[in-house]
Design an enzyme around this catalytic site. Sequence first.
Site, PDB file in Angstrom:
ATOM      1  N   GLY A 203       0.704  -1.120   0.132  1.00 25.07           N
ATOM      2  CA  GLY A 203       0.004   0.081   0.155  1.00 25.07           C
ATOM      3  C   GLY A 203       0.791   1.211   0.086  1.00 25.07           C
ATOM      4  N   THR A 205       2.123   3.214  -2.426  1.00 25.36           N
ATOM      5  CA  THR A 205       1.571   4.166  -3.550  1.00 25.36           C
ATOM      6  C   THR A 205       0.350   4.875  -2.862  1.00 25.36           C
ATOM      7  OG1 THR A 205       2.733   3.176  -5.266  1.00 25.36           O
ATOM      8  CG2 THR A 205       0.972   4.982  -5.626  1.00 25.36           C
ATOM      9  N   GLU A 228       6.573   4.056 -11.646  1.00 19.56           N
ATOM     10  CA  GLU A 228       6.053   2.647 -11.626  1.00 19.56           C
ATOM     11  C   GLU A 228       4.736   2.648 -12.227  1.00 19.56           C
ATOM     12  OE1 GLU A 228       6.493  -1.251  -8.861  1.00 19.56           O
ATOM     13  OE2 GLU A 228       5.444   0.641  -8.066  1.00 19.56           O
ATOM     14  N   GLN A 347      11.227  -0.145  -1.784  1.00 22.32           N
ATOM     15  CA  GLN A 347      10.735  -1.483  -1.298  1.00 22.32           C
ATOM     16  C   GLN A 347      11.688  -2.274  -0.465  1.00 22.32           C
ATOM     17  OE1 GLN A 347      10.157  -3.844  -4.923  1.00 22.32           O
ATOM     18  NE2 GLN A 347       8.634  -2.490  -5.933  1.00 22.32           N
ATOM     19  N   ARG A 366      16.348  -1.844   0.853  1.00 24.94           N
ATOM     20  CA  ARG A 366      17.061  -2.633  -0.288  1.00 24.94           C
ATOM     21  C   ARG A 366      18.301  -1.826  -0.744  1.00 24.94           C
ATOM     22  NH1 ARG A 366      13.506  -4.958  -4.922  1.00 24.94           N
ATOM     23  NH2 ARG A 366      15.511  -5.706  -5.384  1.00 24.94           N
ATOM     24  N   GLY A 369      22.795   0.571   2.765  1.00 28.77           N
ATOM     25  CA  GLY A 369      22.589   1.201   3.898  1.00 28.77           C
ATOM     26  C   GLY A 369      22.770   2.699   3.951  1.00 28.77           C
ATOM     27  N   LYS A 406      12.864   5.261  12.188  1.00 33.28           N
ATOM     28  CA  LYS A 406      13.968   6.197  12.273  1.00 33.28           C
ATOM     29  C   LYS A 406      13.359   7.485  12.352  1.00 33.28           C
ATOM     30  CE  LYS A 406      18.061   8.181  10.551  1.00 33.28           C
ATOM     31  NZ  LYS A 406      19.251   8.259   9.600  1.00 33.28           N
ATOM     32  N   ARG A 408      15.152  11.425  13.106  1.00 30.33           N
ATOM     33  CA  ARG A 408      15.903  12.548  13.579  1.00 30.33           C
ATOM     34  C   ARG A 408      15.448  13.580  14.544  1.00 30.33           C
ATOM     35  NH1 ARG A 408      19.542  12.700   8.479  1.00 30.33           N
ATOM     36  NH2 ARG A 408      21.247  11.108   8.795  1.00 30.33           N
TER      37      ARG A 408
END
Length: 445
Positions: A203, A205, A228, A347, A366, A369, A406, A408
């Site tokens: 979900g 998009t 896409e 993704q 993916r 890092g 995460k 900041r």
Amino acid sequence: MMTNGVEAEQAVIGSILLDGRCLPVVEELLRAEDFALESDQQIYRAAVKLDREDKPVDLVTILEEVRSQHADVSSEYLMQLLEITPTAANVEVYSRQVREQSVRRAIRSLGEELQRRADEHDETAALLADAGRRIEDLQTEGVTGDLLAPNDALLAFFAHRQRVEEGTASGFVPTGFRDIDILLGGGMLSSGMYILAARPGMGKTTVALNIADRVAERTGPVLFVSLEMDEEQLMAKRLSRLSGIPGHRLLMDKLTEPEGRRLAEASSKLSRLPVHISQRPAVTVDDIALLARKVKGVKLLVVDYIGKITPGQGAQRKNRIEYMTEISGALKTLARTLRIPVLVLCQLNRQTEGQSDKVPQLSHLRDTGAIEQDADGVIFLYREDYYAEKKPSGFDPSPLEVIVAKNRHGSTGKCEMAACLALSKINPVSNDPRRAWRAECAAGN
């Protein structure tokens, strides 16, 4: 005032020779590359090196240093510079003139390069993107303004605080989902890069489009770069949410008369939302920057998704990890340059599939890092029924966890949402979400 660029730079070097104590003033304004003459560049580098090593900076030490570097600089030339420089007191004025001439040379060089590439029939989009990036570089590469004195930094902060108190601060952009914004500390920070990540079909998009429409309605223009889906598919999702007509029917089926009226009403609402959609099937980060500059007053940039961004020139020689690292860094730089949040879809890798607890982790991003490192915030989407043997219909409300892994500038944690993917709806969870959502979906609202 000197009007000749060479005279000005020779006066700068002469000032340093007269009084090495003026070197810090020059260093705030100039780099060696700003000098047009190679000999002046060599002398300046020698002076800076001596200063870094805490050695005296004068005619004798500079001459010794340039000779040790086998530079083609004579003692006669240094004496000439001393003679033509009346005083070191005006070194800041001379330095600013040198910087001005350096920028002008760079502009002329850029113009000649663009003309040559245009004559060679380089792609127009690439030319415009390169021109925009190079001009930005010229505006920011100077040393001046890179450092703020403590009082200046405090003044800037309290000016921001005043805007916050007055309700006019533009330091962040709310997503429009209250629970997500609370976790983020108010919204997405301007100049921040935010990653919205999940497995395919979770979900991403749909959530991104919901955020884009809410930002456009409440804050200002949004650019949605989709690599896409084409614009018809994106519009079907947005219209489905407002009309209650499933997206697949909007794309492929004939509609009833009542559905046609609902579609017209939804279209009227969407036409008033300043969401701009890119039509390009493939873009580089430079292309994205060019598109964003075309949207006047843009408040949010959404990119769907990072894995589809075309590598820039030279990336053909790199592996995927290297150019994904480069793209991630370029997107972060773009957010800071445009001073708007950039929401980037991503993704997750297949590691989630092989573990008993399939809730996504930062290590599941993916390719590199660097995405985690560059991002100001990482937001995961997770639906437990995504992994069920019997898949949900898409019309029943599906519990959706929005996980801020995460952040900041705020807290981490999660909030509960409900997704009706067939109608592209994302809503906060009510006290009795399934009953309320079934009724809403059945009514087609």
